[in-house]
Design a protein around this motif. Structure first.
Motif, PDB file in Angstrom:
ATOM      1  N   ILE A 130       0.952  -1.211  -0.026  1.00 32.84           N
ATOM      2  CA  ILE A 130       0.084  -0.015   0.183  1.00 32.84           C
ATOM      3  C   ILE A 130       1.075   1.271   0.073  1.00 32.84           C
ATOM      4  O   ILE A 130       1.672   1.257   0.653  1.00 32.84           O
ATOM      5  CB  ILE A 130      -0.838   0.103   1.209  1.00 32.84           C
ATOM      6  CG1 ILE A 130      -1.490  -1.283   1.547  1.00 32.84           C
ATOM      7  CG2 ILE A 130      -2.009   0.991   0.995  1.00 32.84           C
ATOM      8  CD1 ILE A 130      -2.572  -1.981   0.333  1.00 32.84           C
ATOM      9  N   THR A 131       0.563   2.245  -0.944  1.00 31.22           N
ATOM     10  CA  THR A 131       1.752   3.323  -1.026  1.00 31.22           C
ATOM     11  C   THR A 131       0.730   4.315  -1.883  1.00 31.22           C
ATOM     12  O   THR A 131      -0.204   4.336  -2.237  1.00 31.22           O
ATOM     13  CB  THR A 131       2.832   2.782  -1.974  1.00 31.22           C
ATOM     14  OG1 THR A 131       3.529   4.121  -1.889  1.00 31.22           O
ATOM     15  CG2 THR A 131       2.337   2.496  -3.413  1.00 31.22           C
ATOM     16  N   LYS A 132       1.312   5.712  -1.395  1.00 30.98           N
ATOM     17  CA  LYS A 132       0.746   6.838  -2.021  1.00 30.98           C
ATOM     18  C   LYS A 132       1.727   7.146  -3.236  1.00 30.98           C
ATOM     19  O   LYS A 132       2.937   6.836  -3.484  1.00 30.98           O
ATOM     20  CB  LYS A 132       0.956   7.925  -1.077  1.00 30.98           C
ATOM     21  CG  LYS A 132      -0.277   8.195  -0.153  1.00 30.98           C
ATOM     22  CD  LYS A 132      -0.274   9.538   0.623  1.00 30.98           C
ATOM     23  CE  LYS A 132      -1.472  10.420   0.597  1.00 30.98           C
ATOM     24  NZ  LYS A 132      -2.520   9.962   1.735  1.00 30.98           N
ATOM     25  N   ILE A 133       0.983   7.915  -4.110  1.00 33.08           N
ATOM     26  CA  ILE A 133       1.738   8.424  -5.439  1.00 33.08           C
ATOM     27  C   ILE A 133       2.244   9.787  -4.966  1.00 33.08           C
ATOM     28  O   ILE A 133       1.627  10.764  -4.754  1.00 33.08           O
ATOM     29  CB  ILE A 133       0.646   8.398  -6.539  1.00 33.08           C
ATOM     30  CG1 ILE A 133       0.118   7.279  -6.740  1.00 33.08           C
ATOM     31  CG2 ILE A 133       1.565   9.289  -7.751  1.00 33.08           C
ATOM     32  CD1 ILE A 133      -1.124   7.235  -7.734  1.00 33.08           C
ATOM     33  N   ARG A 134       3.500   9.852  -5.038  1.00 36.96           N
ATOM     34  CA  ARG A 134       4.148  11.426  -4.699  1.00 36.96           C
ATOM     35  C   ARG A 134       4.171  11.925  -6.085  1.00 36.96           C
ATOM     36  O   ARG A 134       3.966  13.290  -6.112  1.00 36.96           O
ATOM     37  CB  ARG A 134       5.755  10.943  -4.210  1.00 36.96           C
ATOM     38  CG  ARG A 134       6.387  12.255  -3.807  1.00 36.96           C
ATOM     39  CD  ARG A 134       7.735  12.074  -3.323  1.00 36.96           C
ATOM     40  NE  ARG A 134       7.693  11.222  -2.137  1.00 36.96           N
ATOM     41  CZ  ARG A 134       8.871  10.423  -1.700  1.00 36.96           C
ATOM     42  NH1 ARG A 134       9.629  10.382  -2.310  1.00 36.96           N
ATOM     43  NH2 ARG A 134       8.587   9.908  -0.547  1.00 36.96           N
ATOM     44  N   VAL A 135       4.623  11.426  -7.122  1.00 36.99           N
ATOM     45  CA  VAL A 135       4.625  12.253  -8.579  1.00 36.99           C
ATOM     46  C   VAL A 135       4.027  11.480  -9.447  1.00 36.99           C
ATOM     47  O   VAL A 135       4.143  10.230  -9.592  1.00 36.99           O
ATOM     48  CB  VAL A 135       6.004  12.477  -8.913  1.00 36.99           C
ATOM     49  CG1 VAL A 135       6.152  13.223 -10.143  1.00 36.99           C
ATOM     50  CG2 VAL A 135       6.928  13.345  -7.746  1.00 36.99           C
ATOM     51  N   LEU A 136       3.004  11.868 -10.241  1.00 36.69           N
ATOM     52  CA  LEU A 136       2.213  11.497 -11.396  1.00 36.69           C
ATOM     53  C   LEU A 136       2.735  12.111 -12.583  1.00 36.69           C
ATOM     54  O   LEU A 136       2.603  13.360 -12.758  1.00 36.69           O
ATOM     55  CB  LEU A 136       0.985  11.431 -11.022  1.00 36.69           C
ATOM     56  CG  LEU A 136      -0.195  10.875 -12.172  1.00 36.69           C
ATOM     57  CD1 LEU A 136       0.244   9.461 -12.478  1.00 36.69           C
ATOM     58  CD2 LEU A 136      -1.610  11.027 -11.648  1.00 36.69           C
ATOM     59  N   GLU A 137       3.295  11.277 -13.650  1.00 36.42           N
ATOM     60  CA  GLU A 137       3.545  12.011 -14.857  1.00 36.42           C
ATOM     61  C   GLU A 137       2.824  11.120 -16.075  1.00 36.42           C
ATOM     62  O   GLU A 137       3.015   9.897 -15.954  1.00 36.42           O
ATOM     63  CB  GLU A 137       4.849  11.957 -15.248  1.00 36.42           C
ATOM     64  CG  GLU A 137       5.884  12.714 -14.043  1.00 36.42           C
ATOM     65  CD  GLU A 137       7.313  12.577 -14.487  1.00 36.42           C
ATOM     66  OE1 GLU A 137       7.829  13.703 -14.332  1.00 36.42           O
ATOM     67  OE2 GLU A 137       7.725  11.574 -14.166  1.00 36.42           O
ATOM     68  N   GLU A 138       2.328  11.648 -17.134  1.00 39.94           N
ATOM     69  CA  GLU A 138       1.886  10.892 -18.200  1.00 39.94           C
ATOM     70  C   GLU A 138       2.676  10.952 -19.505  1.00 39.94           C
ATOM     71  O   GLU A 138       3.363  11.924 -19.649  1.00 39.94           O
ATOM     72  CB  GLU A 138       0.325  11.714 -18.490  1.00 39.94           C
ATOM     73  CG  GLU A 138      -0.471  10.696 -19.474  1.00 39.94           C
ATOM     74  CD  GLU A 138      -1.935  11.225 -19.444  1.00 39.94           C
ATOM     75  OE1 GLU A 138      -2.702  10.527 -19.764  1.00 39.94           O
ATOM     76  OE2 GLU A 138      -1.959  12.665 -19.730  1.00 39.94           O
TER      77      GLU A 138
END
Length: 183
Positions: free
Chosen positions: A46-54
């Motif tokens: 279980i983890t959080k998304i720190r940086v999201l790039e497309e």
């Protein structure tokens, strides 16, 4: 478009000492700071998304985004330091029981080890499943299967196999390296 975000981890990479994963989102919508569950061979990570790039069309460049919608390729920098494996499914995290049940359905039935046999390693879940099919067709049994480089634990397992049956004292790897300490 489904209510829950679902996807597959494709690769784990390091760029300038920053670890990230490349993935495909095939259903739903995912936002930066969302919590996701990633399948493993035991309990989900279980983890959080720190940086999201497309990923940008017709290229290999990524652009930072607050939210992405399926179907798209993306790169995620995650908060967790736990081992994430290529080829594993992920989903937006709601509760552990639901995630574990969903992942068990997706990957649970694929890998059934034998009581005795060789040790096998592959670079991703898909490669590992294909390797298992080929081994079964050739009547080669395996006692342990994993994703990633051949490591000291694999070598110790092969050594233990030697005591039982020398013919099973083998580690077979597909598209993987051998860790330095093993060489």
């Amino acid at each position: 478009l489904g209510k829950e975000a679902k996807g597959v981890i494709l690769e784990i990479k390091k760029d300038r000492a920053i670890g990230y994963v490349e993935a495909i989102l095939y259903d739903g919508k995912l936002s930066q700071d969302d919590e996701i569950a990633i399948a493993t061979f035991s309990d989900p990570v279980i983890t959080k998304i720190r940086v999201l790039e497309e990923i940008q069309p017709l290229g290999d460049k990524f652009k930072p985004k607050k939210t992405v919608i399926a179907s798209t390729g993306m790169r995620l920098q995650l908060v967790t330091k736990q081992e994430v494996l290529p080829g594993m499914p992920f989903m937006q995290y709601k509760n552990l029981e639901e995630a574990a049940k969903e992942f068990k359905k997706e990957i649970g039935g694929g890998i059934q080890a034998d009581k005795k046999g060789i040790i096998i390693k592959a670079d991703s879940l898909g490669s590992l499943e294909a390797l298992i099919v080929l081994l079964k067709q050739a009547n080669v049994k395996f006692v342990k299967a994993g994703i990633g480089n051949v490591n000291k634990t694999d070598l110790l397992s092969a050594k233990a196999n030697f005591e039982i049956d020398p013919i099973d004292a083998v580690v077979a790897g597909f598209n993987v390296e051998v860790d330095e300490e093993v060489k």
